[in-house]
Design a protein around this motif. Structure first.
Motif, PDB file in Angstrom:
ATOM      1  N   TYR A 144      -0.316  -1.027   5.344  1.00 13.28           N
ATOM      2  CA  TYR A 144      -1.759  -0.950   5.603  1.00 13.28           C
ATOM      3  C   TYR A 144      -2.063  -1.095   7.098  1.00 13.28           C
ATOM      4  O   TYR A 144      -2.945  -0.405   7.636  1.00 13.28           O
ATOM      5  CB  TYR A 144      -2.491  -2.038   4.800  1.00 13.28           C
ATOM      6  N   GLY A 178      -5.899  -1.735   0.792  1.00 18.58           N
ATOM      7  CA  GLY A 178      -5.301  -0.536   0.205  1.00 18.58           C
ATOM      8  C   GLY A 178      -4.178  -0.868  -0.761  1.00 18.58           C
ATOM      9  O   GLY A 178      -3.360  -0.007  -1.087  1.00 18.58           O
ATOM     10  N   ALA A 226       0.861  -1.184   0.000  1.00 18.56           N
ATOM     11  CA  ALA A 226       0.000   0.000   0.000  1.00 18.56           C
ATOM     12  C   ALA A 226       0.898   1.235   0.000  1.00 18.56           C
ATOM     13  O   ALA A 226       2.097   1.143   0.282  1.00 18.56           O
ATOM     14  CB  ALA A 226      -0.894  -0.013   1.230  1.00 18.56           C
ATOM     15  N   SER A 267      -3.113  11.167   0.345  1.00 14.73           N
ATOM     16  CA  SER A 267      -3.928   9.941   0.311  1.00 14.73           C
ATOM     17  C   SER A 267      -3.204   8.885   1.138  1.00 14.73           C
ATOM     18  O   SER A 267      -1.974   8.911   1.247  1.00 14.73           O
ATOM     19  CB  SER A 267      -4.112   9.442  -1.115  1.00 14.73           C
ATOM     20  N   THR A 268      -3.954   7.971   1.718  1.00 16.43           N
ATOM     21  CA  THR A 268      -3.379   6.880   2.511  1.00 16.43           C
ATOM     22  C   THR A 268      -3.901   5.562   1.939  1.00 16.43           C
ATOM     23  O   THR A 268      -4.749   5.566   1.035  1.00 16.43           O
ATOM     24  CB  THR A 268      -3.802   6.982   3.991  1.00 16.43           C
ATOM     25  N   PRO A 269      -3.462   4.433   2.497  1.00 18.20           N
ATOM     26  CA  PRO A 269      -4.029   3.160   2.032  1.00 18.20           C
ATOM     27  C   PRO A 269      -5.552   3.113   2.182  1.00 18.20           C
ATOM     28  O   PRO A 269      -6.235   2.398   1.437  1.00 18.20           O
ATOM     29  CB  PRO A 269      -3.344   2.137   2.932  1.00 18.20           C
ATOM     30  N   LEU A 270      -6.097   3.895   3.121  1.00 18.39           N
ATOM     31  CA  LEU A 270      -7.559   3.890   3.261  1.00 18.39           C
ATOM     32  C   LEU A 270      -8.226   4.634   2.104  1.00 18.39           C
ATOM     33  O   LEU A 270      -9.377   4.335   1.756  1.00 18.39           O
ATOM     34  CB  LEU A 270      -7.974   4.511   4.600  1.00 18.39           C
ATOM     35  N   SER A 271      -7.514   5.574   1.484  1.00 13.25           N
ATOM     36  CA  SER A 271      -8.064   6.237   0.284  1.00 13.25           C
ATOM     37  C   SER A 271      -8.160   5.215  -0.847  1.00 13.25           C
ATOM     38  O   SER A 271      -9.162   5.166  -1.569  1.00 13.25           O
ATOM     39  CB  SER A 271      -7.173   7.400  -0.167  1.00 13.25           C
ATOM     40  N   THR A 272      -7.107   4.408  -1.000  1.00 15.31           N
ATOM     41  CA  THR A 272      -7.122   3.389  -2.069  1.00 15.31           C
ATOM     42  C   THR A 272      -8.254   2.395  -1.797  1.00 15.31           C
ATOM     43  O   THR A 272      -8.973   1.976  -2.707  1.00 15.31           O
ATOM     44  CB  THR A 272      -5.772   2.648  -2.123  1.00 15.31           C
ATOM     45  N   ARG A 273      -8.406   2.030  -0.537  1.00 14.24           N
ATOM     46  CA  ARG A 273      -9.480   1.103  -0.179  1.00 14.24           C
ATOM     47  C   ARG A 273     -10.845   1.714  -0.487  1.00 14.24           C
ATOM     48  O   ARG A 273     -11.717   1.078  -1.079  1.00 14.24           O
ATOM     49  CB  ARG A 273      -9.348   0.792   1.323  1.00 14.24           C
ATOM     50  N   ALA A 284     -10.210   1.752   9.358  1.00 11.24           N
ATOM     51  CA  ALA A 284     -10.750   1.255   8.080  1.00 11.24           C
ATOM     52  C   ALA A 284     -12.268   1.397   8.004  1.00 11.24           C
ATOM     53  O   ALA A 284     -12.818   1.619   6.920  1.00 11.24           O
ATOM     54  CB  ALA A 284     -10.342  -0.195   7.863  1.00 11.24           C
TER      55      ALA A 284
END
Ligand SMILES: Cc1cc2nc3c(=O)[nH]c(=O)nc-3n(C[C@H](O)[C@H](O)[C@H](O)COP(=O)(O)OP(=O)(O)OC[C@H]3O[C@@H](n4cnc5c(N)ncnc54)[C@H](O)[C@@H]3O)c2cc1C
Length: 533
Positions: free
Chosen positions: A402, A466, A324, A452-458, A409
């Motif tokens: 992540y 993520g 991530a 952006s963070t892995p939660l944005s990708t998620r 999350a």
């Protein structure tokens, strides 16, 4: 600009021949080939507000950023297979802007190493940096070539029908597996004993998310060779990719609907029959292709009782998700030319030992960032200045485990609370420090910065951990025979970056292989045939 039609505006009841879940480059490729080669009316359903998957862009007042395209190899050479594929998919509508000869600049411990376009130019430059290691560098380039030569049979086998793959598969996969079953580090340490050279030659590992001790050499070689001839960027920004392919799908009566989240792939008597989207509407078709990733498809989209589901879930657990990331999207006052930005990407590493750097950062948030990648999209896109005069953009990317973000999350986007915001602020400061150190002219010109963070990708791309590159590109991944379009469910096919490899080119080839599997013929030669677009 939104690409695709919102689901709520779609009234047409004419049935479709095929449904594609997800509008990433893999899904769009499969849809466009089915449209062009077989006249199929394909419905692409995308949960986001615009089509394109990781090729989409997002906007903030005065600025726009790509989210998953920084450079693509081979496309600036009109005769390359990848360029001809893009020409075919877009019917010639997509134009490319070549980057500078130095496409990547590696910065380690204050020293700079330029990756120069052209195999011989690259070799000469590396010989110059490491004169005592000329033989090792040559051996490395030979290893990249040997791996590439062996790859065609491996990837072609994925399109073969089950019984044929069973008989011929072992042989056609064997050559590539000799390379792909080894780690990148193992292969490079067979070429050279200089750890600094290993660190430089693997400095682009962020392109597939794994340091050399964990990645498959099959993946490393595919990416490194892809960029050896230099790289290019889509004119008009990365959203031009989906915008130029969609008319090809529409010309055969197909459509891309956005704000259209598929909640279930419907399976009856062992066959896919259609999908149900959020809000309850259903669409029927005898062919359903999922570009949502194998993990999401089998964890969330097919019914629990679907044949083979348990085996896919076990495989997803064995291979695991890819890395991530966090990305700082920076908007600046002043055009790219005014600020002296060039198209060269910067790869900044704290030391030559990428495995140690990643392990240290996974264990401790305070450890040096294991990799910082700085990209200048507004310098790469010759049309950016027309759309956003007097402005420029930069992206500053790093790996972001992540697990460090998982506690938030289930909280809503932009409502994740103060602790989360503090974590983001710390990371933002560190990425800005890196930007100011390596691009000093950006200091005082930053007007906007959003992390952006892995939660944005998620949240935006629906990858549960993520992850940015689908399933992880370890040696174990390449041994998995189930990473292919056909599934045990009649009419259900898989596509995108989990089929071949990550990367726009990798996911696109996934789409070609899926179209071949659906149409039961090798479409690649037809697609590559010279024609008047
Ligand atoms: C930060 C970053 C930088 C990158 N840089 C580069 C680069 O410079 N060069 C390069 O070649 N590659 C790069 N990549 C990789 C490349 O972008 C991807 O490998 C490729 O675009 C993946 O395409 P795909 O078709 O597999 O799927 P994706 O692009 O992941 O698309 C899948 C789509 O499915 C949709 N979806 C998921 N679930 C559902 C559902 N239930 N219903 C409807 N829709 C759904 C998602 O919203 C998404 O739009 C980068 C990726 C990232 C994240």
């Amino acid at each position: 600009m939104r690409i695709g039609t919102p689901l709520k505006h779609h009234r047409d009841e004419v049935p479709f021949d095929a449904i594609v879940v997800g509008s990433g480059i893999g899904g769009l490729t499969a849809a466009a080939i089915l449209a062009r080669e077989a006249g199929k009316r394909v419905l692409v359903l995308e949960r986001h507000y615009t089509a394109g998957g990781f090729t989409h862009v997002f906007h903030r007042p005065g600025f726009e950023w790509d989210v998953g395209v920084h450079y693509i190899g081979d496309v600036h050479r009109p005769k390359s297979a990848l360029r001809r594929l893009f020409d075919y998919l877009s019917c010639g509508r997509l134009a490319w802007a070549p980057m500078d000869d130095v496409y990547d600049r590696v910065i380690i411990g204050g020293r700079r190493y330029d990756f120069v376009a052209g195999r011989e130019a690259f070799r000469a430059r590396m010989h110059g940096y490491f004169p005592a290691e000329a033989a090792g560098i040559d051996a490395y380039l030979d290893a990249l070539d040997a791996c590439a030569r062996a790859s065609a049979g491996y990837f072609a086998e994925k399109a073969l029908p089950g019984p044929l793959a069973f008989v011929a598969g072992g042989l056609s996969r064997r050559g590539f597996m000799k390379h792909a079953s080894r780690t990148t580090r193992a292969v490079l340490e067979g070429c050279t004993t200089d750890p600094e050279l290993v660190g430089v030659l693997t400095a682009q590992y962020g392109d597939y998310g794994l340091p050399p001790g964990r990645s498959s050499f099959g993946m490393h070689a595919t990416v490194a060779r892809h960029y050896l001839g230099g790289a290019a960027y889509p004119v008009g920004g990365s959203s031009s990719i989906a915008a130029s392919i969609l008319p090809t799908i529409e010309r055969a009566g197909g459509k891309a609907l956005v704000d259209a989240e598929v909640e279930e792939i419907q399976v009856e008597k062992g066959a896919a029959v259609g999908v149900r989207v959020a809000g309850g509407r259903t669409f029927s078709a005898p062919i359903v292709i999922s570009d949502a990733g194998i993990a999401a498809t089998f964890e969330r989209l097919v019914p629990d009782s679907t044949p083979g589901r348990r085996e896919y879930l076990a495989m997803v657990a064995r291979v695991g998700p890819s890395a991530a990331h966090a990305c700082l999207y920076v908007g600046l006052d002043g055009s790219a030319s005014e600020l002296g930005f060039t198209t060269t990407n910067l790869w900044v590493h704290p030391s030559f030992d990428h495995d140690a750097n990643v392990a240290a950062y996974e264990a401790d948030e305070q450890a040096p960032l294991p990799m910082v990648y700085i990209s200048f999209p507004s310098a790469k896109d010759p049309d950016f200045e027309r759309r956003h005069p007097g402005r420029s953009t930069i992206e500053v990317v790093s790996l972001a485990p992540y697990a460090r973000f998982a506690a938030w999350a289930d909280r809503r986007w932009r409502r994740r609370g103060d602790d989360y915001e503090r974590l983001k602020s710390r990371l933002t400061e560190r990425l800005l420090d890196q930007l100011y150190e390596h691009v000093p002219q950006s200091r005082g010109r930053v007007q906007y910065a959003e992390l952006s963070t892995p939660l944005s990708t998620r949240h935006f791309a629906n990858y549960g951990h993520g992850e940015i590159y689908g399933l992880n590109h370890t040696p174990a991944r390449f041994a998995e025979r189930a990473l292919k379009p056909a599934t045990p469910i009649k009419g259900l096919f898989l596509t995108g970056q989990d089929i071949c490899t990550a990367g726009v080119g990798g996911a696109l080839f996934g789409g070609v292989i899926t179209a071949s599997a659906v149409l039961r013929r090798n479409v690649l030669s037809a697609v590559l045939r010279p024609r008047a677009t």
